[in-house]
Every structure is written in C-alpha cells, then in structure tokens.
Scaffold this active site. Structure first.
Site, short mmCIF file in Angstrom:
data_model
loop_
_atom_site.label_atom_id
_atom_site.label_comp_id
_atom_site.label_asym_id
_atom_site.label_seq_id
_atom_site.Cartn_x
_atom_site.Cartn_y
_atom_site.Cartn_z
N HIS A 10 0.80 -1.22 0.00
CA HIS A 10 0.00 0.00 0.00
C HIS A 10 0.83 1.28 0.00
CE1 HIS A 10 -3.11 -2.90 0.94
NE2 HIS A 10 -2.43 -3.27 2.02
N SER A 41 -2.98 -8.46 0.61
CA SER A 41 -3.42 -9.49 1.54
C SER A 41 -4.84 -9.24 2.03
CB SER A 41 -2.46 -9.57 2.73
OG SER A 41 -1.20 -10.07 2.34
N CYS A 42 -5.27 -7.97 2.04
CA CYS A 42 -6.62 -7.67 2.49
C CYS A 42 -7.68 -8.20 1.52
CB CYS A 42 -6.80 -6.16 2.70
SG CYS A 42 -6.31 -5.15 1.30
N ARG A 303 -1.44 4.16 2.63
CA ARG A 303 -1.58 4.82 1.32
C ARG A 303 -1.47 6.33 1.47
NH1 ARG A 303 -5.89 1.79 -2.49
NH2 ARG A 303 -4.96 3.29 -3.93
#
Length: 447
Positions: A10, A41-42, A303
């Site tokens: 991110h 992974s999210c 982010r």
C-alpha cells in the site's frame, strides 16, 4: 532526482504513484523483496471463498504497467542496508545472490510488518499456516478443498483470524477460533456488537474459544491437535493470526526506532536521517480522536502516508493530517464498521468517554426491506466532541461510518451531529438518520 522506493504494498505503491504525479522527471527505482508486485493481503478472503478466481489479480498494479510508465521495477530484490550518510543502499538480487550499491537522492521505505508466530512446542509441524502474502494465499486456497482437512483451528480473532475462519467455514470445514482475549474482534468492537457476531459465527459452524492461551501443538510430522491452558482441539490445519511486528530489525543502528521497533518519523514522514522517509505499518501515525500517535496497521493509513512522503520530499510543506482508524468487515450476513475510540481504546489511552447505543430498524416500518441496525456513538463528556462510533447491520450501512470519521476530524460535537443534514428517501433511510438519532440521544443524556 533519483528516488528509491522500498516495498510494493500500500504505502510503497502510493508513493510511486505520487512521484509520477508530482515529479514526472524523477528517476524512480521500486524494490520488492518478493516475486510478485503489489499483492493485497486484504483481498485474500475474496480469493479463498472463490469470489475472485485469479490470485494474480489481487493487486494494485503490475510491474509491467509501472515499467511502461517509466518506473524501474525490481522484484526478488531486497534492500539489505541503508548508508544514509553516503545516500546509498545495498541491494541483493535474491535469485542470483549478487549484491550491488545504489545511490539515491531521496529514499522512501515501506518495510511493513511480518506476522507473529507462536514460539511453542510443535511449532515446526506441517500444516501450521500464516495468512499474509500471495504464497500463503495459494497454500490456504488448496486447503479449502483438501478432503484430508476437516478440523481447522484459527489462532487469533482479529480481522485476519475472522476472515480465515469464515472462509474455511464456508468451505465446509469445522472451525475453532482460539484467542487469549475474552471475545472475538474485541479490539475493534464493543461487547454489544461482538455478542451478536459471536452468535452469528457459532450458527455457521465456528466454535469460539476465547480466554484461552495456546500452550503447544501436537502431532506426528504434521499438526493434529492444539492444547490450550483449558482444552484440547483436533486440528488438521492451523492458521496463526496473532498480530504482526514491524519489519525493522535490519534498520537498528541506522534509523531511530521506538522501543517496539517502529520507525520514528515526524509529521512530514521524515525519519531521523536526512532524505529518508518511512511510511506504513512500521511507523506510528497521528490519531486524531486522542491527539496522539499510535500504530494502526490499515491499508488506508499507509496509502495516505505514501502520498504525503512525496508531497514533502523536497521541503516540509504538508504535515500529515492524521487518521481516525476507520475500518470495516463482513461476518457472514452482518456488515460492520468502526472509527475512532471504542471502550478498549479508551482504557488503553486512559481517556474518559461517554456513549449512547441505538438499536433500531434503519428503514421506515412500512418498508419490507427494513433491517435492524446497531449504532454506538462515543464522545468526550467535557467537550461533547465526537470521538468514535461503531455500526452494524445485515444491510450494508458501513459507508455511514465515513461521516463520523469526518465529524471526528472536524472536531464536531454531539450537538453539531444531532442536526447534521442527511437526505431522506423511504427506499434508503428514515427521516432521522441513525447518526442523527444517536446524537440526539447523547444530547438528552447530557441535559
């Protein structure tokens, strides 16, 4: 200007995007230790449940697309050391084993975090898995359809643990969730919410074993049982999801670190060394509800930090505005979201709070689509300033939590929120949005 970016998840990805936007003439080198650029992974649960068919699609961007935009992308390549005085990094090609030194003008690192593993007897047995990264996603997916895997034990009941539990329950496995805490998702939601979600999980073939400490794994070559301080559980597969630690051991003696290993940064994402910036899960972040710094490992936080590091690359002009720690998840039919301070966070921070909880249908009585909703509003008893909220329903009302996040950032009070202007249309809402209703109850409570 030559900029090196470490990490393709991110924070690193957003830093590269902002570099292309603000510094299109910069020479950009983007390094990823793994063999795959920008895996998310999210998004793993969507893949494990079969909603996403191609594991390689669970990403922000391909290396090839970034190369076509002028970025020099290096996968299977690790930055093993930083020499900040010389403005150099040591780079190792993990395929050939060759090392080289690269110069930089600016360096942005997003080293992330690595999963904790339990250092207990039996830890080297087979079929003890983690749930982070593309390779683990592929291995876990194989186990969802493995006929020899019937009993799955998940250690940890945070977001990752609950995602794993739901994915394997939907695959027809008998799932047990073990946690040392007294209730699942207890870090994110207060008891009135987790009680409902516990019932939902138990109704879907998941056994919740909270308040237990895992003592050892047992098995012959591969895991067959987990023993806690209270019980023993059959296990053909174990998924360990007990949190993460910052991936910063390699930075000791190079950058200033906090005692827990997190990288010290200022409000401009600058580290202790000139021209070295750090973002993401390995850093603290400004937490607006308590006006302090905490570690909140969320993609949205990383982010934004990546973008702000680039905004401040040449001069410290844009201090980071902070976050509220907003997040959400689905647990079978229920969708929930939270932002800001809850009871657990308030106790951890030593902050006095008050709250109101509203449970009501979110639509008018005559609307057959109505569903029950739970909404809890947390505020400061002295200033009545909004500090946090939690929202849950079988209807997807999660976007409403964004309004509370904005309210916290804008330092709104319960009085402000009580009469905030939200639209009304019977197909979508009630004349008084549940946010208004909760704030009005809070105002009454303070009279």
């Amino acid at each position: 200007m030559k900029v090196i970016v470490l990490g393709s998840s991110h924070g690193g990805y957003e830093a590269v995007e902002e570099l292309l936007n603000l510094h299109p003439d910069a020479e950009i080198q983007w390094y990823e230790k793994g063999d795959f650029i920008s895996f998310l992974s999210c998004g793993m649960q969507l893949y494990l449940e079969g909603k996403v068919k191609d594991v390689n699609s669970v990403r922000y961007m391909t290396g090839e697309k970034m190369e076509s935009r002028g970025v020099n992308v290096f996968s299977n390549t690790e930055i093993t050391a930083i020499q900040p005085k010389e403005h150099q990094v040591t780079v190792k090609d993990l395929v050939s084993g060759e090392e080289r030194v690269e110069n930089y003008d600016k360096l942005i690192i997003s080293p992330g975090a690595v999963p904790f593993e339990l250092d207990i007897p039996g830890k080297d047995l087979d079929n003890i898995y983690l749930m982070r990264g593309r390779q683990w996603a592929i291995k876990l997916k194989q186990k969802t359809v493995d006929p020899e895997v019937n009993n799955v034990v998940v250690i940890g009941s945070g977001y990752i643990g609950i995602e794993a539990a739901e994915a394997f329950a939907k695959a027809g496995k008998k799932v047990t969730v073990i946690d040392i805490l007294d209730r699942p998702l207890g870090v994110y939601l207060d008891k009135e919410f987790t009680d409902v979600l516990t019932e939902e999980m138990e109704a879907n073939n998941i056994t919740i074993a909270t308040g237990e400490t895992v003592e050892r794994y047992e098995g012959d070559g591969r895991v067959q049982k987990i023993v806690t301080d209270k019980n023993a559980y059959d296990a053909d597969l174990v998924v360990v999801a007990v949190g993460v630690r910052p991936n910063t051991a390699w930075l000791k003696g190079t950058l200033e670190l906090h005692p827990n290993g997190l990288i010290k940064t200022d409000e401009y994402m600058r580290t202790s060394e000139p021209d070295v910036f750090a973002v993401g899960d390995a850093t603290l972040i400004k937490y607006n509800p308590a006006d302090t710094e905490v570690n909140i490992a969320l993609a949205t936080n990383a982010r934004k930090q990546g973008r702000f590091a680039v905004k401040n690359l040449e001069e410290p002009v844009k201090p980071f505005p902070g976050v509220q720690g907003s997040s959400g998840l689905a647990v079978f039919d229920y969708k929930f979201a939270s932002t800001g301070i809850n009871e657990v966070m308030a106790q951890k921070l030593g902050k006095e709070t008050k709250a109101v909880t509203v449970v009501e249908d979110y639509l008018m009585d005559f609307n057959p689509d109505k569903q029950k909703a739970w909404f809890k509003l947390v505020y400061d008893p002295e200033t009545t300033q909004i500090l946090g909220a939690q929202l849950m329903s079988k209807a997807d009302l999660t976007a409403n939590i964004n309004a509370i996040s904005l309210a916290i950032q804008a330092k709104m009070t319960i009085e402000d929120l009580a009469y905030a202007d939200f639209f009304f249309q019977p197909a979508f809402d009630k004349p008084w949005n549940i946010i208004n209703t909760a704030a009005l109850e809070a105002v009454k409570q303070e009279r």
